[in-house]
Design a protein around this motif. Structure first.
Motif, PDB file in Angstrom:
ATOM      1  N   GLY A  25     -66.938 -91.051  52.047  1.00 46.93           N
ATOM      2  CA  GLY A  25     -67.965 -91.675  51.229  1.00 46.93           C
ATOM      3  C   GLY A  25     -67.793 -91.214  49.793  1.00 46.93           C
ATOM      4  N   LEU A  26     -68.515 -91.840  48.892  1.00 44.17           N
ATOM      5  CA  LEU A  26     -68.426 -91.490  47.476  1.00 44.17           C
ATOM      6  C   LEU A  26     -69.817 -91.279  46.897  1.00 44.17           C
ATOM      7  CD1 LEU A  26     -65.774 -94.112  46.284  1.00 44.17           C
ATOM      8  CD2 LEU A  26     -65.377 -91.732  46.933  1.00 44.17           C
ATOM      9  N   ALA A  27     -69.944 -90.245  46.060  1.00 43.62           N
ATOM     10  CA  ALA A  27     -71.173 -90.069  45.288  1.00 43.62           C
ATOM     11  C   ALA A  27     -71.179 -91.117  44.188  1.00 43.62           C
ATOM     12  CB  ALA A  27     -71.226 -88.664  44.697  1.00 43.62           C
ATOM     13  N   LEU A  28     -72.283 -91.838  44.070  1.00 43.61           N
ATOM     14  CA  LEU A  28     -72.356 -92.966  43.134  1.00 43.61           C
ATOM     15  C   LEU A  28     -73.531 -92.792  42.184  1.00 43.61           C
ATOM     16  CD1 LEU A  28     -71.237 -95.762  42.331  1.00 43.61           C
ATOM     17  CD2 LEU A  28     -72.801 -96.766  44.004  1.00 43.61           C
ATOM     18  N   GLY A  29     -73.240 -92.769  40.893  1.00 42.60           N
ATOM     19  CA  GLY A  29     -74.286 -92.649  39.891  1.00 42.60           C
ATOM     20  C   GLY A  29     -75.066 -93.940  39.719  1.00 42.60           C
ATOM     21  N   ASN A  30     -76.256 -93.817  39.127  1.00 32.62           N
ATOM     22  CA  ASN A  30     -77.121 -94.990  38.965  1.00 32.62           C
ATOM     23  C   ASN A  30     -77.175 -95.509  37.530  1.00 32.62           C
ATOM     24  OD1 ASN A  30     -78.710 -93.053  37.698  1.00 32.62           O
ATOM     25  ND2 ASN A  30     -80.313 -93.039  39.266  1.00 32.62           N
ATOM     26  N   LYS A  31     -76.214 -95.055  36.680  1.00 34.87           N
ATOM     27  CA  LYS A  31     -76.183 -95.512  35.293  1.00 34.87           C
ATOM     28  C   LYS A  31     -74.824 -96.088  34.943  1.00 34.87           C
ATOM     29  CE  LYS A  31     -79.703 -92.296  33.593  1.00 34.87           C
ATOM     30  NZ  LYS A  31     -80.007 -91.195  32.657  1.00 34.87           N
ATOM     31  N   SER A  61     -81.469 -89.995  43.935  1.00 34.54           N
ATOM     32  CA  SER A  61     -82.900 -90.255  43.785  1.00 34.54           C
ATOM     33  C   SER A  61     -83.166 -91.702  44.140  1.00 34.54           C
ATOM     34  CB  SER A  61     -83.348 -89.967  42.344  1.00 34.54           C
ATOM     35  OG  SER A  61     -84.647 -90.480  42.111  1.00 34.54           O
ATOM     36  N   ALA A  62     -84.221 -91.938  44.899  1.00 36.28           N
ATOM     37  CA  ALA A  62     -84.552 -93.305  45.299  1.00 36.28           C
ATOM     38  C   ALA A  62     -85.293 -94.065  44.210  1.00 36.28           C
ATOM     39  CB  ALA A  62     -85.393 -93.288  46.576  1.00 36.28           C
ATOM     40  N   SER A  63     -86.018 -93.335  43.335  1.00 35.67           N
ATOM     41  CA  SER A  63     -86.861 -94.002  42.343  1.00 35.67           C
ATOM     42  C   SER A  63     -86.251 -94.041  40.954  1.00 35.67           C
ATOM     43  CB  SER A  63     -88.228 -93.307  42.267  1.00 35.67           C
ATOM     44  OG  SER A  63     -88.099 -91.964  41.827  1.00 35.67           O
ATOM     45  N   ASP A  64     -85.496 -93.018  40.561  1.00 34.51           N
ATOM     46  CA  ASP A  64     -84.915 -92.989  39.227  1.00 34.51           C
ATOM     47  C   ASP A  64     -84.027 -94.211  39.021  1.00 34.51           C
ATOM     48  OD1 ASP A  64     -84.279 -91.702  36.681  1.00 34.51           O
ATOM     49  OD2 ASP A  64     -82.291 -91.373  37.539  1.00 34.51           O
ATOM     50  N   CYS A  65     -84.237 -94.904  37.912  1.00 30.81           N
ATOM     51  CA  CYS A  65     -83.494 -96.141  37.627  1.00 30.81           C
ATOM     52  C   CYS A  65     -83.676 -97.194  38.726  1.00 30.81           C
ATOM     53  CB  CYS A  65     -82.013 -95.858  37.437  1.00 30.81           C
ATOM     54  SG  CYS A  65     -81.569 -95.310  35.769  1.00 30.81           S
ATOM     55  N   ASN A  66     -84.774 -97.081  39.486  1.00 32.34           N
ATOM     56  CA  ASN A  66     -85.041 -98.035  40.572  1.00 32.34           C
ATOM     57  C   ASN A  66     -83.843 -98.147  41.523  1.00 32.34           C
ATOM     58  OD1 ASN A  66     -87.652 -98.788  39.582  1.00 32.34           O
ATOM     59  ND2 ASN A  66     -86.644-100.051  38.045  1.00 32.34           N
ATOM     60  N   THR A  67     -83.261 -96.987  41.845  1.00 32.19           N
ATOM     61  CA  THR A  67     -82.020 -96.987  42.621  1.00 32.19           C
ATOM     62  C   THR A  67     -82.168 -97.697  43.961  1.00 32.19           C
ATOM     63  OG1 THR A  67     -81.204 -94.973  41.572  1.00 32.19           O
ATOM     64  CG2 THR A  67     -80.296 -95.519  43.726  1.00 32.19           C
ATOM     65  N   ALA A  68     -83.158 -97.305  44.758  1.00 32.33           N
ATOM     66  CA  ALA A  68     -83.302 -97.922  46.081  1.00 32.33           C
ATOM     67  C   ALA A  68     -83.535 -99.424  45.957  1.00 32.33           C
ATOM     68  CB  ALA A  68     -84.446 -97.259  46.840  1.00 32.33           C
TER      69      ALA A  68
END
Length: 304
Positions: A25-31, A61-68
């Motif tokens: 798997g890969l860690a994926l940023g939200n920006k 984070s599920a909420s930061d940048c509306n990730t989820a």
């Protein structure tokens, strides 16, 4: 921590190849590269670039940048699985992430393969193990059909810091391990990485006792900076070294049967410089398997 003297005993217990290969798997940023929050279309473009390597990513984070809200529909559209993250360090961040999960996980359990509560919170001493356990259990109770666990530095699992969480019945653990941040030259990096994971896995299973067969253990983060990144003592940044670590360390860990989340999917060119434990300025913009414009940096195919 230099662990070379521990390697013969530890590595002797590791089978060369497991009957079941680990999942990458890969860690994926939200920006995005311009520091704007990713929209669903941005995640879809990410997934199009990554699909030849993996269909599994983890977030923080599920909420930061509306990730989820934004990543779940993209994952559905592109056939990806997502590990959603909760930042439990503060009441506000926990509540915001928990509320986002309540809104976007139900009905999407086919996409949300797991939830991790905390990312190196024990390493940072942001919460006690008992407080973290309480927050993990709160999420478990809300989502009984989803795997819920935590992510921390390998040594916090190996040295007993996380024992209350293991004893509390949590069974999903992702241990982070960076030979680079341990000042290891590339020739010793993979052995150090295996030693780290071995110590964490062994201690978790020992503490779990009769429940050891229920433990799901993986590597939450590992990686190596490519060209443009900063050296850290004997650990030298560079694309050739990153490829060498990937081919020997990551591919070897997968062959052992351990799931690996590589840090990270794409370069994050928006990141400011930081200061390492050695007091030197560190450029953390160049850890991706892909460039910020989604171009692969080296061969990511593991040998059979």
């Amino acid at each position: 921590m230099r662990v070379t003297h521990l390697l013969p005993a530890l590595l002797a217990a590791i089978p060369a190849v497991s009957a079941s290969r680990g999942n990458l798997g890969l860690a994926l940023g939200n920006k995005n590269a311009d520091q704007s929050c990713k929209a669903t279309s941005d995640y879809e473009a990410d997934f199009d670039a990554l699909k030849g390597v993996t269909t599994l990513v983890r977030t923080y984070s599920a909420s930061d940048c509306n990730t989820a809200q934004n990543i779940v529909p993209a994952a559905k559209a592109k056939g990806f699985k997502v590990v959603l993250g909760v930042w439990p360090d503060y009441d506000q961040s926990f509540d915001q992430d928990f509320n986002a999960l309540k809104q976007y996980v139900p009905g999407n359990e086919d996409v949300v393969t797991a939830i991790t509560v905390g990312s190196e919170v024990l390493y940072r001493k942001g919460l006690t193990a008992q407080k973290l356990l309480s927050r993990i259990q709160q999420v478990q109770q809300q989502f009984p059909t989803v795997t819920v666990g935590t992510v921390d530095s390998w040594n916090k699992f190996a040295d007993g810091t996380a024992d209350p969480i293991i004893q509390g019945g949590v069974t999903y653990f992702l241990a982070n391990g960076f030979a680079y941040w341990q000042d290891q030259e590339i020739g010793n990096a993979s052995a150090t990485y295996f030693a780290d994971m071995s110590q964490a896995k062994r201690h978790i299973e020992q503490i779990a006792g009769a429940n050891a067969n229920k433990i799901r253990f993986g590597n939450g983060e590992t990686g190596w900076p490519t060209d443009g990144g900063s050296d850290y003592g004997a650990a030298k940044a560079g694309t050739k070294n990153a490829e060498k670590f990937y081919q020997s360390g990551v591919c070897g860990m997968l062959a052992w049967g351990i799931d690996v989340f590589y840090f990270e999917a794409f370069d994050e060119s928006w990141k400011p410089d930081s200061t390492g434990d050695n007091g030197q300025a560190m450029d953390e913009k160049h850890w991706g398997l892909f460039t910020a414009d989604r171009q692969p940096k080296f061969n990511m195919t593991c040998p059979n």
